[in-house]
Design a protein around this motif. Structure first.
Motif, PDB file in Angstrom:
ATOM      1  N   GLU A 249      -6.331   3.665  -0.016  1.00 17.91           N
ATOM      2  CA  GLU A 249      -7.523   4.063  -0.774  1.00 17.91           C
ATOM      3  C   GLU A 249      -8.561   4.708   0.137  1.00 17.91           C
ATOM      4  O   GLU A 249      -9.222   5.683  -0.238  1.00 17.91           O
ATOM      5  CB  GLU A 249      -8.117   2.852  -1.490  1.00 17.91           C
ATOM      6  CG  GLU A 249      -9.245   3.205  -2.433  1.00 17.91           C
ATOM      7  CD  GLU A 249      -9.586   2.083  -3.390  1.00 17.91           C
ATOM      8  OE1 GLU A 249     -10.129   2.384  -4.478  1.00 17.91           O
ATOM      9  OE2 GLU A 249      -9.322   0.911  -3.068  1.00 17.91           O
ATOM     10  N   GLU A 250      -8.710   4.169   1.347  1.00 15.04           N
ATOM     11  CA  GLU A 250      -9.655   4.746   2.308  1.00 15.04           C
ATOM     12  C   GLU A 250      -9.253   6.171   2.688  1.00 15.04           C
ATOM     13  O   GLU A 250     -10.092   7.079   2.732  1.00 15.04           O
ATOM     14  CB  GLU A 250      -9.705   3.875   3.559  1.00 15.04           C
ATOM     15  CG  GLU A 250     -10.548   4.452   4.683  1.00 15.04           C
ATOM     16  CD  GLU A 250     -10.353   3.722   6.010  1.00 15.04           C
ATOM     17  OE1 GLU A 250     -10.634   4.329   7.060  1.00 15.04           O
ATOM     18  OE2 GLU A 250      -9.914   2.560   5.998  1.00 15.04           O
ATOM     19  N   VAL A 251      -7.971   6.372   2.960  1.00 18.64           N
ATOM     20  CA  VAL A 251      -7.483   7.682   3.416  1.00 18.64           C
ATOM     21  C   VAL A 251      -7.392   8.663   2.260  1.00 18.64           C
ATOM     22  O   VAL A 251      -7.730   9.847   2.396  1.00 18.64           O
ATOM     23  CB  VAL A 251      -6.110   7.508   4.099  1.00 18.64           C
ATOM     24  CG1 VAL A 251      -5.466   8.856   4.376  1.00 18.64           C
ATOM     25  CG2 VAL A 251      -6.262   6.707   5.387  1.00 18.64           C
ATOM     26  N   GLY A 252      -6.891   8.190   1.125  1.00 16.16           N
ATOM     27  CA  GLY A 252      -6.663   9.049  -0.035  1.00 16.16           C
ATOM     28  C   GLY A 252      -5.230   9.507  -0.118  1.00 16.16           C
ATOM     29  O   GLY A 252      -4.657   9.973   0.883  1.00 16.16           O
ATOM     30  N   ILE A 253      -4.623   9.419  -1.286  1.00 14.84           N
ATOM     31  CA  ILE A 253      -3.205   9.739  -1.432  1.00 14.84           C
ATOM     32  C   ILE A 253      -2.939  11.220  -1.188  1.00 14.84           C
ATOM     33  O   ILE A 253      -1.854  11.597  -0.714  1.00 14.84           O
ATOM     34  CB  ILE A 253      -2.681   9.302  -2.828  1.00 14.84           C
ATOM     35  CG1 ILE A 253      -1.154   9.388  -2.898  1.00 14.84           C
ATOM     36  CG2 ILE A 253      -3.335  10.093  -3.932  1.00 14.84           C
ATOM     37  CD1 ILE A 253      -0.423   8.478  -1.946  1.00 14.84           C
ATOM     38  N   GLU A 254      -3.892  12.079  -1.441  1.00 16.02           N
ATOM     39  CA  GLU A 254      -3.678  13.499  -1.189  1.00 16.02           C
ATOM     40  C   GLU A 254      -3.566  13.773   0.314  1.00 16.02           C
ATOM     41  O   GLU A 254      -2.762  14.606   0.746  1.00 16.02           O
ATOM     42  CB  GLU A 254      -4.804  14.336  -1.803  1.00 16.02           C
ATOM     43  CG  GLU A 254      -4.897  14.256  -3.320  1.00 16.02           C
ATOM     44  CD  GLU A 254      -3.687  14.830  -4.033  1.00 16.02           C
ATOM     45  OE1 GLU A 254      -2.936  15.623  -3.402  1.00 16.02           O
ATOM     46  OE2 GLU A 254      -3.476  14.491  -5.218  1.00 16.02           O
ATOM     47  N   ALA A 255      -4.373  13.069   1.122  1.00 17.83           N
ATOM     48  CA  ALA A 255      -4.280  13.222   2.574  1.00 17.83           C
ATOM     49  C   ALA A 255      -2.954  12.663   3.089  1.00 17.83           C
ATOM     50  O   ALA A 255      -2.343  13.223   4.011  1.00 17.83           O
ATOM     51  CB  ALA A 255      -5.449  12.521   3.255  1.00 17.83           C
ATOM     52  N   VAL A 256      -2.497  11.566   2.496  1.00 16.30           N
ATOM     53  CA  VAL A 256      -1.194  11.006   2.860  1.00 16.30           C
ATOM     54  C   VAL A 256      -0.090  12.013   2.558  1.00 16.30           C
ATOM     55  O   VAL A 256       0.808  12.253   3.380  1.00 16.30           O
ATOM     56  CB  VAL A 256      -0.946   9.683   2.104  1.00 16.30           C
ATOM     57  CG1 VAL A 256       0.490   9.213   2.297  1.00 16.30           C
ATOM     58  CG2 VAL A 256      -1.916   8.607   2.570  1.00 16.30           C
ATOM     59  N   ARG A 257      -0.163  12.630   1.404  1.00 20.55           N
ATOM     60  CA  ARG A 257       0.851  13.632   1.025  1.00 20.55           C
ATOM     61  C   ARG A 257       0.820  14.835   1.974  1.00 20.55           C
ATOM     62  O   ARG A 257       1.873  15.347   2.375  1.00 20.55           O
ATOM     63  CB  ARG A 257       0.617  14.073  -0.416  1.00 20.55           C
ATOM     64  CG  ARG A 257       1.460  15.253  -0.896  1.00 20.55           C
ATOM     65  CD  ARG A 257       2.936  14.959  -0.841  1.00 20.55           C
ATOM     66  NE  ARG A 257       3.708  16.048  -1.430  1.00 20.55           N
ATOM     67  CZ  ARG A 257       5.001  16.241  -1.228  1.00 20.55           C
ATOM     68  NH1 ARG A 257       5.683  15.407  -0.454  1.00 20.55           N
ATOM     69  NH2 ARG A 257       5.636  17.250  -1.792  1.00 20.55           N
ATOM     70  N   ALA A 258      -0.362  15.282   2.346  1.00 17.73           N
ATOM     71  CA  ALA A 258      -0.459  16.428   3.255  1.00 17.73           C
ATOM     72  C   ALA A 258       0.198  16.110   4.592  1.00 17.73           C
ATOM     73  O   ALA A 258       0.929  16.938   5.159  1.00 17.73           O
ATOM     74  CB  ALA A 258      -1.918  16.820   3.442  1.00 17.73           C
ATOM     75  N   LYS A 259      -0.039  14.904   5.126  1.00 19.10           N
ATOM     76  CA  LYS A 259       0.609  14.506   6.379  1.00 19.10           C
ATOM     77  C   LYS A 259       2.117  14.407   6.186  1.00 19.10           C
ATOM     78  O   LYS A 259       2.896  14.832   7.058  1.00 19.10           O
ATOM     79  CB  LYS A 259       0.034  13.159   6.836  1.00 19.10           C
ATOM     80  CG  LYS A 259       0.795  12.463   7.974  1.00 19.10           C
ATOM     81  CD  LYS A 259       0.567  13.101   9.334  1.00 19.10           C
ATOM     82  CE  LYS A 259       1.275  12.337  10.462  1.00 19.10           C
ATOM     83  NZ  LYS A 259       0.663  11.043  10.793  1.00 19.10           N
ATOM     84  N   SER A 260       2.545  13.863   5.063  1.00 15.98           N
ATOM     85  CA  SER A 260       3.974  13.742   4.783  1.00 15.98           C
ATOM     86  C   SER A 260       4.646  15.109   4.798  1.00 15.98           C
ATOM     87  O   SER A 260       5.738  15.278   5.374  1.00 15.98           O
ATOM     88  CB  SER A 260       4.188  13.064   3.422  1.00 15.98           C
ATOM     89  OG  SER A 260       5.553  13.009   3.084  1.00 15.98           O
TER      90      SER A 260
END
Length: 402
Positions: free
Chosen positions: A298-309
């Protein structure tokens, strides 16, 4: 070839890697899509729970939050990673048990229809559950044949569903290839045929953004021990769209899903809302690691997680093309980044032997027949340098085995 140290230096999420146990070691972990690393906070938090909440509050804990935890935690999962409004997600049981409940519920909601549709390359549990439900209910399974280096398409679903289709059971991200299905289009096609869809989100949740409400989804299930780092055997989650909540009939009628669990009456009356999906006593201790990981996502944001992925999988494909393709390795995953989830599958006839040899070297991918080495890249705990070192080790092992 891009220097991985430069990629790590430019990675806005790199600082979070140190939050995970083992990230400081030389071990290369390519299996975050099967079991995520624990957060460093998890051990102390579990110890504190035993001493303070379990040991200190004892049975009072049920009145102080445990009883509602499957629903309050479900709401958090829905908000943070599933694109689901409140009151539609519950946590408890294993993925297999929840999948069984939802497939049975979908079939029961379409009486008189004779078929369940599923693709031939779905994860084994999904296929086994569908076959079991079909046998129990006297239904037929309609199989979709798919390219194992890709996955099920909207056109294939359109050709498979019809007036006899009760339910369509599919994975959002394919476990073998990491193909991302067009969930919105497929859901609409199933609905046009009068069927319900059960989505398996096990390889999506915490890695690929999910939009259950926007898709018009009916039912969904997923695990929490992969990209949500809940730990081995962590409880799964189930989603039931709000419009189905008052009518869904699940087959394992337990006391926690009763309208008044402590009435202890002679008959089962389903609880209002998504609580009716619950059966037995929820695994409170097993939910704690998940709550900690949700804090981070939640802190990072799922969109940022997806971008790194997407950056990680693109880099893994680039390195594999340079180091492994000359040795006969083939990329068995989609090349379109918008159709690729959080792992890359590399194909070679000797990958079973390669995987076993890599484990001896503290490089940990996993193997899937036929000949597939999966490079699973958990965005918050995997570095670009780790990817390069792991694939260099893969090349060294292949050279020896040739």
């Amino acid at each position: 070839m891009t220097d991985p140290t430069l990629l790590d230096a430019d990675d806005p999420l790199a600082r979070h890697r140190d939050l995970f146990v083992g990230a400081e070691t030389p071990l290369v972990y390519f299996d975050g899509n099967s079991l995520g690393r624990p957060l460093r906070r998890t051990g102390p938090a579990l110890a504190a729970f035993v001493e303070e909440h379990w040991g200190g509050r004892l049975i009072r804990g049920w009145d102080e939050g445990w009883f509602d935890l499957p629903l309050t935690l479900g709401d958090r999962i829905g908000r943070v990673v599933l694109g689901a409004g409140a009151g539609q997600v519950a946590v408890g049981d294993s993925t297999t048990v929840l999948l069984y409940k939802l497939v049975r519920a979908a079939v029961a909601a379409r009486p008189g229809r004779r078929e369940i549709v599923i693709d031939r390359d779905s994860f084994p549990t999904d296929r086994y559950v569908v076959q079991g439900v079909a046998a129990e209910c006297g239904l037929d399974v309609r199989w979709i044949e798919v390219d194992t280096a890709a996955g099920v398409t909207a056109g294939q679903v359109r050709g498979a569903v019809g007036e006899q289709t009760a339910a369509v059971v599919l994975s959002h991200v394919a476990y073998r290839s990491a193909w991302i299905a067009d969930a919105a289009a497929i859901t609409a096609i199933a609905h046009d045929a009068g069927a319900l869809v059960v989505w398996d989100l096990s390889h999506s949740a915490g890695s690929v953004p999910v939009r259950l409400d926007d898709w018009g989804a009916d039912l969904a299930v997923g695990c929490t021990y992969k990209y949500l780092n809940g730990g081995p055997g962590a409880p799964a989650f189930a989603y039931v769209a709000e419009r189905h909540l008052d009518t869904v009939a699940q087959p394992i009628q337990g006391w926690m899903g009763h309208a008044d669990p402590f009435l202890m009456g002679p008959d089962w009356t389903p609880a209002p809302g998504v609580r009716r999906i619950l059966s037995g006593t929820p695994p409170v201790v097993g939910m704690l690691p998940l709550t900690l990981m949700l804090d981070l996502v939640e802190e990072v944001g799922i969109e940022a997680v997806r971008a790194k992925s997407q950056r990680l999988t693109a880099y893994a494909a680039e390195v594999a093309a340079e180091l492994l393709e000359p040795l006969g390795v083939v990329n068995g995953s989609p090349r379109d980044p918008d159709r690729l989830g959080g792992h890359v599958t590399l194909l070679h006839p000797r990958m079973r032997e390669v995987t076993a040899a890599l484990w001896q070297r503290d490089v940990i991918p996993d193997y899937r027949d036929p000949g597939g080495l999966r490079v699973g890249l958990s965005p918050l705990s995997t570095s670009f340098t780790e990817v390069r070192r792991g694939l260099e080790a893969t090349r060294e092992v292949l050279v020896v085995l040739r």
